[in-house]
Design a protein around this motif. Structure first.
Motif, mmCIF file in Angstrom:
data_model
loop_
_atom_site.group_PDB
_atom_site.id
_atom_site.type_symbol
_atom_site.label_atom_id
_atom_site.label_comp_id
_atom_site.label_asym_id
_atom_site.label_seq_id
_atom_site.Cartn_x
_atom_site.Cartn_y
_atom_site.Cartn_z
ATOM 1 N N THR A 102 -20.662 95.235 23.065
ATOM 2 C CA THR A 102 -20.200 94.392 21.943
ATOM 3 C C THR A 102 -19.446 93.278 22.695
ATOM 4 O OG1 THR A 102 -18.028 95.519 21.876
ATOM 5 C CG2 THR A 102 -19.677 96.323 20.250
ATOM 6 N N SER A 103 -19.422 93.186 23.721
ATOM 7 C CA SER A 103 -18.907 91.715 24.624
ATOM 8 C C SER A 103 -19.170 91.966 25.892
ATOM 9 C CB SER A 103 -17.202 91.961 24.368
ATOM 10 O OG SER A 103 -16.677 93.077 25.013
ATOM 11 N N SER A 104 -19.345 90.723 26.385
ATOM 12 C CA SER A 104 -19.691 90.497 27.773
ATOM 13 C C SER A 104 -18.506 90.881 28.686
ATOM 14 C CB SER A 104 -20.026 89.073 28.067
ATOM 15 O OG SER A 104 -19.167 88.223 27.943
ATOM 16 N N GLY A 105 -18.630 91.331 30.025
ATOM 17 C CA GLY A 105 -17.546 91.763 30.989
ATOM 18 C C GLY A 105 -17.655 93.278 30.910
ATOM 19 N N PRO A 106 -16.664 93.762 31.806
ATOM 20 C CA PRO A 106 -16.784 95.186 32.193
ATOM 21 C C PRO A 106 -16.144 95.932 31.140
ATOM 22 C CG PRO A 106 -14.997 93.747 33.596
ATOM 23 C CD PRO A 106 -16.082 92.727 32.483
ATOM 24 N N ALA A 107 -16.200 97.206 31.077
ATOM 25 C CA ALA A 107 -15.623 98.173 30.132
ATOM 26 C C ALA A 107 -14.234 98.203 30.236
ATOM 27 C CB ALA A 107 -16.340 99.605 30.136
ATOM 28 N N LEU A 108 -13.956 98.218 31.712
ATOM 29 C CA LEU A 108 -12.409 98.554 32.000
ATOM 30 C C LEU A 108 -11.821 97.193 32.184
ATOM 31 C CD1 LEU A 108 -12.377 101.475 33.902
ATOM 32 C CD2 LEU A 108 -12.070 101.321 31.523
ATOM 33 N N TYR A 109 -10.501 97.173 31.764
ATOM 34 C CA TYR A 109 -9.555 95.786 32.260
ATOM 35 C C TYR A 109 -8.590 96.585 33.192
ATOM 36 C CZ TYR A 109 -6.101 92.424 32.248
ATOM 37 O OH TYR A 109 -5.134 91.523 32.531
ATOM 38 N N TRP A 110 -8.428 96.174 34.299
ATOM 39 C CA TRP A 110 -7.510 96.725 35.336
ATOM 40 C C TRP A 110 -6.081 95.813 35.340
ATOM 41 C CZ3 TRP A 110 -8.006 101.376 37.873
ATOM 42 C CH2 TRP A 110 -9.229 101.904 37.614
ATOM 43 N N SER A 111 -5.197 96.083 34.717
ATOM 44 C CA SER A 111 -3.931 95.423 34.675
ATOM 45 C C SER A 111 -2.751 95.682 35.727
ATOM 46 C CB SER A 111 -3.318 95.626 33.422
ATOM 47 O OG SER A 111 -2.095 95.187 32.968
ATOM 48 N N LYS A 159 -7.446 100.269 31.376
ATOM 49 C CA LYS A 159 -7.557 100.411 30.088
ATOM 50 C C LYS A 159 -9.013 99.880 29.683
ATOM 51 C CE LYS A 159 -4.182 99.313 27.382
ATOM 52 N NZ LYS A 159 -2.838 98.335 26.575
ATOM 53 N N PHE A 160 -9.258 100.558 28.320
ATOM 54 C CA PHE A 160 -10.574 99.869 27.989
ATOM 55 C C PHE A 160 -10.264 98.543 27.483
ATOM 56 C CE2 PHE A 160 -12.164 104.412 27.138
ATOM 57 C CZ PHE A 160 -13.288 104.059 28.019
ATOM 58 N N ARG A 161 -11.247 97.608 27.647
ATOM 59 C CA ARG A 161 -11.149 96.220 27.543
ATOM 60 C C ARG A 161 -11.231 95.822 26.119
ATOM 61 N NH1 ARG A 161 -14.375 92.308 27.255
ATOM 62 N NH2 ARG A 161 -16.097 93.333 27.786
ATOM 63 N N SER A 162 -10.058 95.364 25.690
ATOM 64 C CA SER A 162 -10.235 95.189 24.016
ATOM 65 C C SER A 162 -9.865 93.481 23.755
ATOM 66 C CB SER A 162 -8.855 95.837 23.369
ATOM 67 O OG SER A 162 -7.708 95.398 23.979
ATOM 68 N N MET A 163 -9.887 92.850 24.763
ATOM 69 C CA MET A 163 -9.718 91.452 24.809
ATOM 70 C C MET A 163 -10.637 90.728 25.526
ATOM 71 S SD MET A 163 -7.013 90.772 23.221
ATOM 72 C CE MET A 163 -4.933 90.252 23.253
ATOM 73 N N ARG A 164 -11.070 89.452 25.174
ATOM 74 C CA ARG A 164 -12.446 88.870 25.715
ATOM 75 C C ARG A 164 -11.911 88.402 27.312
ATOM 76 N NH1 ARG A 164 -15.633 87.445 21.681
ATOM 77 N NH2 ARG A 164 -14.721 87.565 19.496
ATOM 78 N N VAL A 165 -13.025 88.320 28.060
ATOM 79 C CA VAL A 165 -12.805 87.915 29.754
ATOM 80 C C VAL A 165 -12.253 86.555 29.182
ATOM 81 C CG1 VAL A 165 -13.956 87.439 31.621
ATOM 82 C CG2 VAL A 165 -14.787 89.491 30.253
ATOM 83 N N GLY A 166 -11.246 86.439 30.422
ATOM 84 C CA GLY A 166 -10.574 85.250 30.327
ATOM 85 C C GLY A 166 -9.254 84.947 29.659
ATOM 86 N N THR A 167 -8.829 86.193 28.870
ATOM 87 C CA THR A 167 -7.441 86.019 28.135
ATOM 88 C C THR A 167 -6.413 86.199 29.156
ATOM 89 O OG1 THR A 167 -8.494 87.257 26.317
ATOM 90 C CG2 THR A 167 -6.236 87.418 26.405
ATOM 91 N N PRO A 168 -5.437 85.451 28.986
ATOM 92 C CA PRO A 168 -4.321 85.226 29.815
ATOM 93 C C PRO A 168 -3.564 86.436 29.831
ATOM 94 C CG PRO A 168 -4.007 83.350 28.246
ATOM 95 C CD PRO A 168 -5.118 84.281 27.829
ATOM 96 N N ALA A 169 -3.029 86.897 30.981
ATOM 97 C CA ALA A 169 -2.455 88.104 31.199
ATOM 98 C C ALA A 169 -0.895 88.117 31.047
ATOM 99 C CB ALA A 169 -2.520 88.563 32.897
#
Length: 186
Positions: free
Chosen positions: A31-40, A54-64
């Protein structure tokens, strides 16, 4: 005893949740481009930085930054991001952090590396000595809606009251809150 409880419960959860984790990972990727996981980058015990998945719920490039600090958080959500957050399915990969010992099931939620006010106040009050948790006393008493001083006050209360039975109570109350979707804004 707490570490043994975390290992036992996380291994059992990993087995039971293996298929749902795979399904969610595929849905994120489809449902979106980028990896399934976001490493914070998060702050762990004694203010040591660790990487939390975490599973990525925000678009790639969202500010941390903390979600409530985004001007329009909803504009950054992926097509299934809101569902992942409201159902807390985005948190499932944190089982990895529990398995490797960076996190516990119960403790203060790990601060983002750039939440300096939260980190400083927790350090002043000794909360930084705790292993951060998937859920915690502050989580079930207001989650993201709490001002930082109130959140830390609840973290200190957990520090003073911590026990296996208190952890079990917090886990049960977390389950109830997740089912009811209490305290979730995005």
């Amino acid at each position: 005893m707490k570490r043994f409880f975390d290992l036992l419960l996380s291994l059992a959860a990993a087995v039971v949740l293996a298929l749902p984790v795979l399904v969610v990972a595929l849905l994120v990727r489809m449902t979106s481009s980028g990896p399934a996981l976001y490493w914070s980058d998060r702050v762990g015990r004694n203010n040591r930085i660790f990487r939390m998945p975490k599973f990525r719920s925000m678009r790639v490039g969202t500010p941390a930054v903390a979600t409530h600090l985004l001007v329009d958080a909803n504009a950054h959500l992926t097509p299934i991001g809101s569902f992942l957050r409201k159902s807390s399915l985005d948190e499932l990969p944190q089982l990895w952090s529990i398995l490797v010992g960076d996190m516990s099931f119960v403790g203060p939620r790990p601060a983002l590396f750039n939440q300096h006010d939260l980190i400083e106040l927790r350090t002043q009050l000794g909360v930084h000595a705790l292993v951060p948790g998937l859920t915690g006393w502050a989580q079930i008493n207001g989650r993201d809606e709490l001002p930082i001083p109130d959140k830390v006050k609840l973290d200190v209360e957990y520090l003073q009251r911590q026990s296996l039975w208190f952890d079990i109570r917090i886990l049960w109350l977390t389950f109830v809150k997740v089912i009811r979707r209490d305290g979730i804004t995005h």
